[in-house]
Each structure stands twice: as C-alpha cells, then as structure tokens.
Design a protein around this motif. Structure first.
Motif, PDB file in Angstrom:
ATOM      1  N   PRO A 133     -18.370   4.879  -1.148  1.00 54.98           N
ATOM      2  CA  PRO A 133     -17.407   4.176  -2.005  1.00 54.98           C
ATOM      3  C   PRO A 133     -16.951   5.059  -3.156  1.00 54.98           C
ATOM      4  CG  PRO A 133     -19.625   3.427  -2.490  1.00 54.98           C
ATOM      5  CD  PRO A 133     -19.744   4.360  -1.326  1.00 54.98           C
ATOM      6  N   TYR A 155      -6.520   2.744  -1.349  1.00 55.66           N
ATOM      7  CA  TYR A 155      -7.314   1.565  -1.677  1.00 55.66           C
ATOM      8  C   TYR A 155      -6.417   0.421  -2.134  1.00 55.66           C
ATOM      9  CZ  TYR A 155     -11.217   4.886  -1.759  1.00 55.66           C
ATOM     10  OH  TYR A 155     -12.142   5.845  -1.427  1.00 55.66           O
ATOM     11  N   TYR A 188     -15.362  -2.782  -0.732  1.00 56.85           N
ATOM     12  CA  TYR A 188     -16.402  -2.300  -1.647  1.00 56.85           C
ATOM     13  C   TYR A 188     -16.413  -3.191  -2.882  1.00 56.85           C
ATOM     14  CZ  TYR A 188     -16.117   1.989   1.153  1.00 56.85           C
ATOM     15  OH  TYR A 188     -16.103   2.883   2.183  1.00 56.85           O
ATOM     16  N   SER A 210       0.834  -1.192   0.000  1.00 56.98           N
ATOM     17  CA  SER A 210       0.000   0.000   0.000  1.00 56.98           C
ATOM     18  C   SER A 210       0.870   1.242   0.000  1.00 56.98           C
ATOM     19  CB  SER A 210      -0.910   0.000   1.230  1.00 56.98           C
ATOM     20  OG  SER A 210      -0.133   0.107   2.425  1.00 56.98           O
ATOM     21  N   THR A 219     -12.849  -1.246   5.073  1.00 58.34           N
ATOM     22  CA  THR A 219     -14.097  -1.695   4.455  1.00 58.34           C
ATOM     23  C   THR A 219     -13.837  -2.167   3.036  1.00 58.34           C
ATOM     24  OG1 THR A 219     -15.312  -0.049   5.759  1.00 58.34           O
ATOM     25  CG2 THR A 219     -16.478  -1.049   3.904  1.00 58.34           C
ATOM     26  N   GLN A 227     -12.210   9.266  -6.394  1.00 61.31           N
ATOM     27  CA  GLN A 227     -12.456   9.266  -4.963  1.00 61.31           C
ATOM     28  C   GLN A 227     -13.672  10.125  -4.619  1.00 61.31           C
ATOM     29  OE1 GLN A 227      -8.226  10.357  -3.859  1.00 61.31           O
ATOM     30  NE2 GLN A 227      -8.580   8.746  -2.349  1.00 61.31           N
ATOM     31  N   TYR A 283     -10.562  -2.309  -1.307  1.00 59.08           N
ATOM     32  CA  TYR A 283     -10.485  -2.278   0.155  1.00 59.08           C
ATOM     33  C   TYR A 283      -9.975  -0.915   0.592  1.00 59.08           C
ATOM     34  CZ  TYR A 283      -9.203  -3.365   4.959  1.00 59.08           C
ATOM     35  OH  TYR A 283      -9.098  -3.356   6.320  1.00 59.08           O
ATOM     36  N   ASP A 284     -10.755  -0.238   1.430  1.00 54.97           N
ATOM     37  CA  ASP A 284     -10.392   1.066   1.976  1.00 54.97           C
ATOM     38  C   ASP A 284      -9.514   0.844   3.207  1.00 54.97           C
ATOM     39  OD1 ASP A 284     -10.216   3.603   3.085  1.00 54.97           O
ATOM     40  OD2 ASP A 284     -12.281   4.141   2.565  1.00 54.97           O
ATOM     41  N   THR A 285      -8.230   1.186   3.091  1.00 58.22           N
ATOM     42  CA  THR A 285      -7.295   0.947   4.189  1.00 58.22           C
ATOM     43  C   THR A 285      -7.489   1.917   5.352  1.00 58.22           C
ATOM     44  OG1 THR A 285      -5.633   2.337   3.107  1.00 58.22           O
ATOM     45  CG2 THR A 285      -5.578  -0.028   2.636  1.00 58.22           C
ATOM     46  N   HIS A 286      -8.250   2.998   5.140  1.00 54.34           N
ATOM     47  CA  HIS A 286      -8.503   3.957   6.223  1.00 54.34           C
ATOM     48  C   HIS A 286      -9.774   3.602   6.996  1.00 54.34           C
ATOM     49  CE1 HIS A 286      -5.245   6.361   4.682  1.00 54.34           C
ATOM     50  NE2 HIS A 286      -5.850   6.529   3.511  1.00 54.34           N
ATOM     51  N   ASN A 287     -10.803   3.173   6.267  1.00 53.77           N
ATOM     52  CA  ASN A 287     -12.070   2.819   6.909  1.00 53.77           C
ATOM     53  C   ASN A 287     -12.226   1.317   7.122  1.00 53.77           C
ATOM     54  OD1 ASN A 287     -12.939   5.543   6.974  1.00 53.77           O
ATOM     55  ND2 ASN A 287     -13.591   5.402   4.829  1.00 53.77           N
ATOM     56  N   ASN A 294     -18.233   6.423   4.702  1.00 54.89           N
ATOM     57  CA  ASN A 294     -18.264   5.127   4.034  1.00 54.89           C
ATOM     58  C   ASN A 294     -18.706   5.217   2.574  1.00 54.89           C
ATOM     59  OD1 ASN A 294     -17.415   3.761   6.339  1.00 54.89           O
ATOM     60  ND2 ASN A 294     -19.513   3.591   7.119  1.00 54.89           N
TER      61      ASN A 294
END
Length: 666
Positions: A308, A197, A228, A138, A226, A298, A220-224, A306
């Motif tokens: 996407p 991401y 998608y 990342s 989550t 983004q 994949y959201d590395t901050h949240n 959240n």
C-alpha cells in the motif's frame, strides 16, 4: 430569512427523521394534543422488497440504450461530472421530496453540450436508486461510484449502500466491482483521484435514531483492484469526522476543505426542583472551515505488488478570505488548480423553537496552492477595441476596388448593351451562401441564479454548470428544476440551459396544522425582508433570480503572511496583462516559456530529445497554469481600470515602432 423548525439542517440537506419526530412531539404537548398522528413517519415497509422490485424492473432491459429525452426532473443530491473524453455532462441518481413522499432515482442522463440535447441511458446492469453517493473519474478516464442512501417513501427507514461501480463514459456501461474488504456503507462522503488510486474519505451513517459521522480513509488501487485502509498511529493528527466537505486532486495527493457534522454539546434544560440549573446533552451542527493536505507516497518500484502507499495528513492554515459567515452546502468543483464554490446556507439558532437561515448566491474561487478565496463577479462583455486604420491606405484600397468594379461594368455593358442588363446580369448577382440552421440562442442574465445550497457543479471546457439546488422557506423545501452555465474565463453572464417551474409542496395534514402559525409569521418576515432590500423568498411562479451580492470576506492577518503573492522579486516568469486572453498571453510569451522548458530539461536529463511540437505543448501547459493562477488578481485589475475609464493596455515595446504611436505628450 425564514423561521426554521427545530430539526438540524445538514449539509447533505437530509431532513433527519428523529429530530422531526421530536419537534412534532413537542408541539403536540404544548397544544394539548393526545392523539397519535395517522400519517406517522414510521412505516411498515421492507426496503429489501422495494430494492428487489427495482432489480426486477431493471432486468427487463436487455442492452444499453440511449434515447433523446427532456432534461432531468427536479432532484437533490445527484452527482454530475464532465465526461473525460468529449463535451458531455453525465448525471446520475438523486432524490426528490415533495413534503410528503421521497422518490429516489437511478437513471443516467447525458447532456450533449454542442447539440444542446439530453439523452437518457437505460441499462440491465446499473446501480439501484440512491442519493448522497459520490463519484470521481480516474486518470484512465473511467468513472468510479461508491455508496449512497435510500429510504422508504416517508423516510421512516434508511438504507446505506456499500457497493462500488465503474462506468465507461463512452459505452455507458456499468460494471460492479466486487471486493472482499472495502469501505463500510455510507453517504455524504467525497472521492477524488491520485495517479492510479481512488481516494475516499468521510461521510455519515444514519440509522433513524442517530447519525454517525466518519473519518476513515480508503484508497482503491485501480491496477491491482484492491482497497487499502491506511491505519495511522494514535497520536497522528487527522481531520475530524464530517460529511459534505470538498476534496480535490493534487499533484502530491489530495486536498480537503470544510464539511459538516453534529457534535455533542450541553444545553440548559430548565430548573430542577431544588432551584438548580438542569442541563441536557444535545447534538449541535458544526460547519468546518479547516484545510487538510493528504500526502500520498507511492511504493517503490521494487516493492511487492500489493504494497500500500504511505499517507500522511498535514493541517494547513485557515484559508485567507474564507467565506464569512461560515456556510454549509457551498459545493465545490475542481478547475485548473482551484475549487469553484457556489451558494451555501448559514443557520443561526435563535431559540429552541426555531432558527433563522441565510442563503447565498456568491461564486467563489479557492486557489488551492495559495490557500486563498477570491470573489468571482459577473462582468458585462467588453466592446471590441477600435483599431486605427491609415486613411491613405484605406482610400487607396477603396479606389482600387471602385476601378475594378467600373471595368467589369463596362465589359458587361459592351456585351448586353444596356445599363439595366448590368444590374440584372447573372454574373453580377452573387448568390447568398447557405447558412446552416443554428440552435436557438439561450437567454443570458447578468445576475446570479437564486440563492441556494447543495447545488451540483461540473466544469467542462472551462464552463461551469450549476444544476439544481435547494432553498427552504419555513417548513417548505424547494428543489430547483434548472441548470445554468457560466464561462469561468470571461464571466460575461449566466446562460440558462433549461428552467422549469417549481412543483407544489405537499405537506401532510399534521404538518399543515403545525405550520399554520409559522406561515403567518413568515408573511410578516417576507415584508420586512423586502422593505429592507433583502433577498425576496421564492414563490412558485418566481421568474427572476436575485441580483449579485458581494460576499463578506474575513481576512485573517496571521494567515496573509503565509500566502504566496502573485509576483515576487525572484519570480522571473511572464505574467498576464489586464484584458489579455490566454491565446494572446501565450503568443506574447511563448519564447520565454519554451526557454524555461529547455533549461529545465538540460538540468534534468540533457539526453532527452523532444520535438518542436512537444516543447511547444509543454510551454503552453505552463503558460495556461500561470494564466489561470493569476486569473482572479488580473480580473480585479481589469475592473479597477474599467472603473477608471481604461479599456485596454498596449505595451509600447509590442508596437514594433509603429509610426502612428503618440509620444510622451499624451
């Protein structure tokens, strides 16, 4: 080239069990065999029990340890990546098939480049043994791993993983990331990164009866923390299902090229009782050569946490100079806006009994922005350029040194009294400086490693590392136990990191009976190949790789017009010269690059203040991008000029009116 059995050879070099059983059944019927083979591939093995045993063994480790070890054993489909923080290579997992049994690994190896040492890492919390997984690093420097596959020793039962892991490269510690909604299990997929991401696409699922190729996209959201799964409208175009493709990062998203899948087709099945032609449905291998750009937008800053990102697939033209013939298993690694590809295999099905395969050892660079392939060829190191020295100044300096030495000798003579004392005087004896012990030099070759497919590639500090790979000869599969290094800037040879002999192929009795006739035919094919100057097939005591071969490229005239040329009338940026390295290029053009950075800053936001060091860093980044972007064309010019006897090019304007310069009569 060797005769192949009827099984389709996938780019992830997995021998499909269903096709293997079908081949055996056909051969038994032709030979009149009625007995059932005792070493059937179908096993009464519970994969959950095997995995539980691995978990118990792993739980015995109390902490993360790292110890000096030998290089990794031979294996296929592992993952290898350059460490984001220091000069290291990380290698994880893989499998080894010796013709009878398959062994899977979950060990993590670290190669310390400067020390030329391998370290093995053990951890109480690491992924279970697997192959065919994917990982990427990342923007924050962590490494993320997803999926993979595991099978019983005789490959009668398969298991696909859907677990997600994060590896800290500095502490070597694994962390499993739990998520309620994530990608389904798979292997043969690819991952890359974009800003915050992790991007995942494609792959396949094998159930021993059928292989399902996938075309779903996950972010994949590395901050949240989550996952998608963006859903596109039904009429929106997107890549076909595939595995073993290449996916690289891009400033605006990601770029995808090629891949492998099997598609339904109709084949002749003989004649019916009425004299008509019968047909049957079969799965035929398909090597993809298309290119897709994934545009990721983004969410706005005022959007909910959240929200996407917005994605869109855009199909690009077929790359110019695409490898011809098409090939599977030509793995790529990202480097400076390019995809560096090596090897590959091309299968030509001759009949229902077998196929011919051609393996490659070409090194290619795919310039992503121009969408064009370039051939990278090795070049012997150039001799250092001879610099002209003024004889008068040379004589003057030499005379001064002689005069100083004479005065020292006379002064010593007055003290010691004899000339012999001068020669043995402690003041005149200069102690030789102590030389630190150096590593033994690795052997370098000026030809590429042996042809193969599915070699694992990594780049660290502009050095390409080639690990392992597979070669097939008849029904036998050879997994190379070696690693090589190539300097992508110089291309001045192939350095051997380590190399071990190939292990013996342990075929079962049934396989040996079935392949006896194939071996006889294979020996005849080997003689023909060698007589015709083809690539000799490897033996178990093979030492020398094959010579460099020029790749056959096919240029599509329709696609040439769509590419950006190396220089245009409106492009005022400085360009590298032949035989000019990156440091020399920036030293010559640093003022121009800094002016462009300042001009861009004035147009953007004049209030932004940058230090001299920051401006020079931005200018160097742009110069480095230009140098690598033009690398293939400049290399071609250097080869042409060296063939014409030109070893260097000097600009008259850069010589500062040197009095030693020769006029136009030259």
């Amino acid at each position: 080239m060797g005769k192949k059995d009827k099984k389709p050879k996938t780019a992830e070099q997995k021998a499909r069990v269903a096709a293997k059983q079908e081949k055996k059944a056909t051969q038994k019927q032709k030979k009149g065999k009625t007995k059932v083979a005792a070493d059937s591939d179908v096993e009464d093995v519970d994969l959950d029990d095997i995995r539980a045993e691995y978990e118990q063994q792993q739980a015995q480790f109390l902490k993360v340890t790292e110890s000096l070890c030998e290089p990794p054993s031979a294996r296929s489909s592992p993952t290898i990546i350059g460490s984001p923080s220091c000069k290291e290579l990380l290698l994880f997992g893989g499998e080894y098939f010796n013709g009878a049994l398959a062994t899977f690994y979950n060990d993590l190896f670290v190669y310390l480049i400067d020390k030329d040492e391998w370290r093995k890492v053990t951890s109480p919390n690491s992924p279970l043994p697997r192959s065919g997984h994917a990982w990427t690093r990342s923007t924050a420097g962590d490494i993320y791993l997803f999926g993979g596959e595991f099978s019983s020793p005789k490959q009668g039962t398969f298991y696909h993983y859907n677990d997600f892991w994060k590896l800290d490269p500095s502490s070597r510690e694994w962390t499993r990331i739990e998520s309620k909604k994530g990608p389904p299990a798979r292997s043969g997929h690819r991952m890359t990164f974009f800003k915050g991401y992790i991007v995942l696409f494609g792959g396949f699922q094998d159930t021993s009866q059928q292989t399902k190729y996938l075309q779903d996209l996950w972010l994949y959201d590395t901050h949240n923390f989550t996952w998608y799964n963006p859903l596109l409208p039904p009429a929106t175009q997107k890549p076909d299902p595939r595995s073993s493709f290449s996916m690289h990062p891009h400033d605006a998203g990601a770029i995808l090229y090629g891949g492998y899948s099997r598609v339904k087709a109709t084949a002749n099945a003989g004649k019916t009782k009425g004299g008509g032609q019968a047909s049957r449905s079969v799965l035929k291998p398909l090597v993809h050569q298309d290119t897709w750009f994934l545009r990721i937008t983004q969410p706005s800053t005022d959007a909910p946490a959240n929200t996407p990102p917005t994605i869109r697939w855009e199909r690009r033209k077929k790359p110019v100079n695409s490898p011809n013939p098409s090939r599977a298993g030509a793995t790529q690694v990202y480097h400076k806006g390019r995809g560096i590809a090596f090897g590959g295999v091309h299968d030509v099905e001759e009949s229902e009994e077998g196929m011919d395969s051609e393996f490659f050892d070409n090194l290619l660079a795919w310039n992503i922005d121009r969408n064009r392939f370039f051939q990278l060829t090795l070049r012997r190191p150039r001799a250092p350029a001879k610099r002209q020295v003024d004889d008068r100044s040379n004589r003057k300096g030499r005379g001064k040194l002689d005069e100083e030495e004479l005065l020292r000798n006379l002064a010593t003579l007055e003290v010691k009294g004899t000339l012999a004392a001068v020669e043995t005087s402690p003041k005149q004896i200069q102690a030789e400086p102590e030389v630190a012990p150096t590593k033994p030099m690795k052997s370098s070759l000026f030809n590429m490693p042996h042809p193969r497919f599915n070699a694992q590639l990594a780049v660290e500090d502009d050095i390409l590392y080639i690990f392992g790979g597979t070669f097939e000869q008849g029904d036998r599969e050879y997994t190379f136990d070696e690693m090589w290094a190539i300097d992508l800037g110089k291309l001045d040879g192939v350095q051997e990191i380590y190399k071990r002999e190939l292990d013996n192929w342990q075929a079962s009795e049934h396989d040996s009976d079935d392949s006896a006739s194939d071996d006889e035919a294979q020996s005849e094919d080997d003689d023909v190949d060698e007589d015709n100057g083809g690539v000799p097939l490897p033996t178990l005591d093979s030492e020398s790789p094959t010579d460099i071969k020029e790749a056959v490229m096919l240029e599509d005239p329709e696609d040439v017009s769509g590419d950006r040329p190396i220089a245009t009338a409106t492009d005022t940026r400085p360009f590298p010269r032949p035989f000019e390295n990156l440091r020399e290029f920036f030293s010559r053009t640093s003022t121009a690059w800094q002016d462009m950075v300042l001009d861009k800053m004035r147009k953007g936001d004049p209030s932004i203040n940058r230090s001299i060091k920051e401006l020079r860093k931005l200018a160097f980044d742009q110069a480095e991008t230009m140098w690598w972007d033009c690398r293939e064309e400049i290399t071609a010019l250097e080869d042409e000029q060296e063939a014409a006897g030109i070893s260097d090019i000097v600009s008259i304007s850069d010589r500062n009116n040197d009095s030693g310069a020769v006029g136009r009569r030259r």
